[in-house]
Scaffold this active site. Structure first.
Site, PDB file in Angstrom:
ATOM      1  N   GLU A 127       0.836  -1.203   0.000  1.00  0.00           N
ATOM      2  CA  GLU A 127       0.000   0.000   0.000  1.00  0.00           C
ATOM      3  C   GLU A 127       0.871   1.253   0.000  1.00  0.00           C
ATOM      4  OE1 GLU A 127      -2.747  -0.687  -1.078  1.00  0.00           O
ATOM      5  OE2 GLU A 127      -4.215  -0.283   0.480  1.00  0.00           O
ATOM      6  N   THR A 180      -5.567   7.450  -4.500  1.00  0.00           N
ATOM      7  CA  THR A 180      -5.704   7.534  -3.045  1.00  0.00           C
ATOM      8  C   THR A 180      -4.836   8.661  -2.492  1.00  0.00           C
ATOM      9  OG1 THR A 180      -6.197   5.192  -2.923  1.00  0.00           O
ATOM     10  CG2 THR A 180      -5.444   6.219  -0.901  1.00  0.00           C
TER      11      THR A 180
HETATM   12  N1  HSE Z   1      -8.621   4.630   4.370  1.00  0.00           N
HETATM   13  C1  HSE Z   1      -8.028   4.908   3.096  1.00  0.00           C
HETATM   14  C2  HSE Z   1      -8.467   6.267   2.610  1.00  0.00           C
HETATM   15  C3  HSE Z   1      -8.489   3.875   2.127  1.00  0.00           C
HETATM   16  O1  HSE Z   1      -9.662   6.543   2.711  1.00  0.00           O
HETATM   17  O2  HSE Z   1      -7.640   7.054   2.151  1.00  0.00           O
HETATM   18  C4  HSE Z   1      -7.599   3.736   0.979  1.00  0.00           C
HETATM   19  O3  HSE Z   1      -6.620   2.778   1.295  1.00  0.00           O
END
Ligand code: HSE
Length: 298
Positions: A127, A180
């Protein structure tokens, strides 16, 4: 030796639980095949369903596999095939499915030395390679299944939560890509105490609702006063779709992970079908391409 794995799409945050809650979808996800070889190299030999790099230092599958094999002093090589079942940048944990699936497969091929929490840590490195942050919500949901809570990042502690049996997810994916990293850069650095109170009260309500199968409590708790108000601006027609879902009987709706996918939760398949129909007809008028599906949580 050869192992073929399925790694599910996931919904992170679930409205109130930014970076702390996730769920795994049934039937939507990636397949990967890992072939042990007698060489000393890791190769990605096939990628279908998305335009991703074959270079193992640029593809998070290669990055995660390499680190795990070095740490375990593995004495074999790997040929990897990747079949993406959904697109990167969808908000359904595409990078997470790749990362989690890689750690699961490597653990099998290495003789299962690791716990799921340890695998989550390795997958978080994937990630980080994909979006710049070590986030656990999507990867832990993919590895543990069902609903998960990341109770703590340091030390990492994942809590598996019960899945009420009549819960269905509807996911509408507008065909635009939101990175993201970009969706994280728009977030406030600080939140007011008032918002924080609303948010953690909802997290508590949602978790209590999952344990007691109290669907109305789950619905009332699907609120996000911190992240959604900022991020929804990146998602065309978000409010219209969310309202369509709620007006057709959904318990609640929100942004799936970093978006642009919009998710809704419903009690019963019949309601979920109705919710899907109304979300769909709302988006058909926008001129933006999209896909939509219903799924159980597993
Ligand atoms: N929790 C993360 C976000 C999810 O909302 O940015 C994406 O990995």
């Amino acid at each position: 030796d050869k192992i073929k794995i399925f790694s599910p799409a996931t919904v992170a945050n679930i409205s109130c639980g930014f970076d702390a809650l996730g769920l795994a979808l049934e039937g939507k996800g990636d397949e990967m095949v890992f072939n042990k070889t007698t060489t000393n190299t890791i190769r990605i030999t096939k990628i279908e369903g998305a335009n991703l790099p074959y270079n193992i230092d640029e593809n998070l599958v290669g990055i995660v596999a390499k680190i795990m094999m070095q740490d375990a002093n593995a004495n074999f090589g790997l040929d990897i095939e990747i079949y993406k079942g959904f697109k990167p940048g969808s908000g359904l944990g595409s990078s997470a499915a790749s990362a989690a699936g890689t750690t699961f497969a490597l653990n099998e091929l290495l003789g299962k030395p690791y716990t799921k929490t340890q695998l989550t840590k390795y997958a978080m490195l994937g990630e980080e390679a994909a979006c710049g942050s070590q986030i656990a919500d999507n990867v832990s949901a993919a590895l543990f299944g069902g609903f998960v809570l990341i109770r703590s990042y340091n030390p990492l502690e994942i809590v598996s939560l019960p899945v009420p049996k009549d819960l269905f997810v509807t996911a509408l994916h507008p065909q635009i890509e939101i990175k993201t990293e970009d969706a994280r850069n728009v977030l406030p650095k600080e939140v007011s105490l008032k918002s924080a109170i609303t948010q953690w009260s909802n997290v508590g309500g949602l978790i209590s609702g999952l344990y007691t199968s109290d669907y109305d409590l789950i619905g009332r708790s699907l609120q996000d006063v911190i992240v959604e108000p900022v991020r929804k601006k990146l998602i065309p027609h978000f409010d219209a779709v969310k309202n369509a879902a709620i007006n057709s009987g959904a318990l609640g709706a929100g942004i799936s992970g970093a978006g642009p996918t919009i998710f809704a939760l419903s009690k019963s398949e019949v309601t979920a079908k109705n919710v899907l129909k109304n979300m769909q007809s709302t988006y058909e008028n926008t001129g933006i391409d999209f896909s939509i599906f219903n799924s159980k949580i597993s």
